[in-house]
Design a protein around this motif. Structure first.
Motif, PDB file in Angstrom:
ATOM      1  N   TYR A 220       0.638   2.672  -4.476  1.00  0.00           N
ATOM      2  CA  TYR A 220      -0.101   3.182  -3.325  1.00  0.00           C
ATOM      3  C   TYR A 220       0.727   4.252  -2.610  1.00  0.00           C
ATOM      4  CZ  TYR A 220      -3.616  -0.596  -3.481  1.00  0.00           C
ATOM      5  OH  TYR A 220      -4.632  -1.435  -3.840  1.00  0.00           O
ATOM      6  N   SER A 221       2.022   3.991  -2.434  1.00  0.00           N
ATOM      7  CA  SER A 221       2.885   4.947  -1.729  1.00  0.00           C
ATOM      8  C   SER A 221       2.991   6.257  -2.501  1.00  0.00           C
ATOM      9  CB  SER A 221       4.272   4.348  -1.482  1.00  0.00           C
ATOM     10  OG  SER A 221       4.903   4.007  -2.701  1.00  0.00           O
ATOM     11  N   ALA A 222       2.969   6.177  -3.835  1.00  0.00           N
ATOM     12  CA  ALA A 222       3.026   7.394  -4.653  1.00  0.00           C
ATOM     13  C   ALA A 222       1.764   8.234  -4.468  1.00  0.00           C
ATOM     14  CB  ALA A 222       3.213   7.031  -6.119  1.00  0.00           C
TER      15      ALA A 222
ATOM     16  N   GLY B  12      -7.617   3.476  -0.272  1.00  0.00           N
ATOM     17  CA  GLY B  12      -8.098   2.334   0.481  1.00  0.00           C
ATOM     18  C   GLY B  12      -8.104   2.699   1.954  1.00  0.00           C
ATOM     19  N   GLY B  13      -8.609   1.802   2.778  1.00  0.00           N
ATOM     20  CA  GLY B  13      -8.683   2.087   4.209  1.00  0.00           C
ATOM     21  C   GLY B  13      -7.333   2.432   4.807  1.00  0.00           C
ATOM     22  N   LEU B  14      -6.319   1.593   4.551  1.00  0.00           N
ATOM     23  CA  LEU B  14      -4.992   1.799   5.119  1.00  0.00           C
ATOM     24  C   LEU B  14      -4.310   3.031   4.534  1.00  0.00           C
ATOM     25  CD1 LEU B  14      -2.540   0.971   6.805  1.00  0.00           C
ATOM     26  CD2 LEU B  14      -1.884  -0.598   4.958  1.00  0.00           C
ATOM     27  N   SER B  15      -4.314   3.182   3.218  1.00  0.00           N
ATOM     28  CA  SER B  15      -3.640   4.340   2.609  1.00  0.00           C
ATOM     29  C   SER B  15      -4.292   5.650   3.045  1.00  0.00           C
ATOM     30  CB  SER B  15      -3.607   4.217   1.085  1.00  0.00           C
ATOM     31  OG  SER B  15      -4.864   3.891   0.557  1.00  0.00           O
TER      32      SER B  15
ATOM     33  N   LYS C 179       1.610  -3.978  -1.215  1.00  0.00           N
ATOM     34  CA  LYS C 179       2.009  -3.974   0.196  1.00  0.00           C
ATOM     35  C   LYS C 179       1.168  -2.997   1.009  1.00  0.00           C
ATOM     36  CE  LYS C 179       6.779  -5.464  -0.527  1.00  0.00           C
ATOM     37  NZ  LYS C 179       8.215  -5.127  -0.361  1.00  0.00           N
ATOM     38  N   GLY C 180       0.616  -1.967   0.343  1.00  0.00           N
ATOM     39  CA  GLY C 180      -0.174  -0.973   1.057  1.00  0.00           C
ATOM     40  C   GLY C 180      -1.675  -1.170   0.947  1.00  0.00           C
ATOM     41  N   SER C 181      -2.106  -2.316   0.425  1.00  0.00           N
ATOM     42  CA  SER C 181      -3.536  -2.560   0.204  1.00  0.00           C
ATOM     43  C   SER C 181      -4.234  -3.018   1.480  1.00  0.00           C
ATOM     44  CB  SER C 181      -3.715  -3.618  -0.888  1.00  0.00           C
ATOM     45  OG  SER C 181      -5.065  -3.994  -1.002  1.00  0.00           O
TER      46      SER C 181
END
Length: 288
Positions: free
Chosen positions: A68-70, A86-89, A143-145
């Motif tokens: 996700y961070s990538a 996703g919502g957070l990313s 962790k970023g989901s």
């Protein structure tokens, strides 16, 4: 004078052609958060790239990422100009590139949910009440989901009135929703949480043994996945390009393409739709 006018006109046409070539020669790139295994993602998004290329009239390429961070970093660095976040990313990416816009979301993303699942050895079954999972081993997704970490953590702490670290015997992060199912089904973790779409899709393919793992709680709804386009994109691809991309996404009606997400259709989205996600992320300390 007549010759000068003809020369000037010729130069003008040449410059216009060069500008047009410069725009059309650029490749429009996009990525997606790796919420399932890489082979499934490539199969999904290579098809989407071909569809967008036909609709937009420019070369389009899907760029896979490992985390996700990538995906967020690629968006920040302009390695990709569009992303299925996703919502957070999506919130995180738009904060890093001000002026970027959420332009479309799946119809189902307006009222997304998470499924909490448990290994049969726990004795936990589906309930409308939040389950007693204190003292169990527990796995989130990435962790970023949003659906595999952010909103579940919020619901857990809201219902049990404790910080997550004080609730479970052991906490893990599987990395993606498919692995969450596998880890709970195998008994590596007693309880886990994931994107309901991945559960339903995997179940429909016959890849879940419901004698070993089952859903124990379904969360309230929240906004989730969306397509976000990078600020400044029209400098490279021309005026109204953002709207062209949005229109292409909203007009995606090929059942095979939609099934690969899986979504029934795409609808318009705006940054304001994801304010509830940003609020929760700030509340539990995942963003400033």
């Amino acid at each position: 004078m007549k010759k000068l006018i003809q020369i000037a006109f010729s130069i003008s046409l040449t410059l216009s052609a060069l500008i047009s070539f410069h725009v059309s020669a650029k490749t429009f790139t996009f990525t997606a958060i790796p919420d399932e295994d890489e082979s499934q993602l490539r199969s999904r998004f290579d098809k989407v790239a071909l569809y967008l290329q036909e609709q937009l009239g420019v070369e389009v390429k899907y760029i896979p990422v490992k985390s996700y961070s990538a995906a967020i970093t690629a968006f920040k660095n302009n390695q990709v100009q569009l992303a299925w976040f996703g919502g957070l990313s999506g919130v995180q990416a738009r904060k890093l590139v001000p002026g970027s816009q959420a332009i479309a979301q799946g119809y189902e993303d307006q009222f997304f949910v998470s499924y909490f699942i448990a290994h049969q050895s726990t004795g936990l079954t589906l309930s409308e009440d939040f389950p007693d999972i204190t003292g169990k081993t527990f796995t989130f997704g990435s962790k970023g989901s949003t659906s595999g970490r952010l909103m579940p953590q919020f619901f857990i702490e809201q219902h049990l009135n404790k910080k997550t670290k004080d609730i479970f015997k052991r906490v893990g992060f599987s990395g993606d929703h498919s692995r969450t199912i596998a880890q709970v089904q195998s008994g590596a973790y007693q309880v886990g949480v994931l994107n309901y779409k991945v559960w339903e899709n995997t179940l429909a393919k016959g890849k879940i043994d419901t004698n070993k793992v089952n859903v124990i709680w379904k969360s309230p709804t929240y906004p989730d996945y969306q397509w976000t386009i990078r600020a400044g994109i029209e400098k490279d691809f021309g005026d109204n390009f953002v709207e062209k991309v949005r229109r292409a996404l909203l007009n995606m009606n090929d059942p095979d393409l939609l099934k690969s997400f899986p979504r029934s259709s795409f609808v318009k989205a705006t940054n304001a739709d994801y304010q509830p996600v940003e609020k929760v992320a700030k509340q539990i300390g995942l963003i400033d």
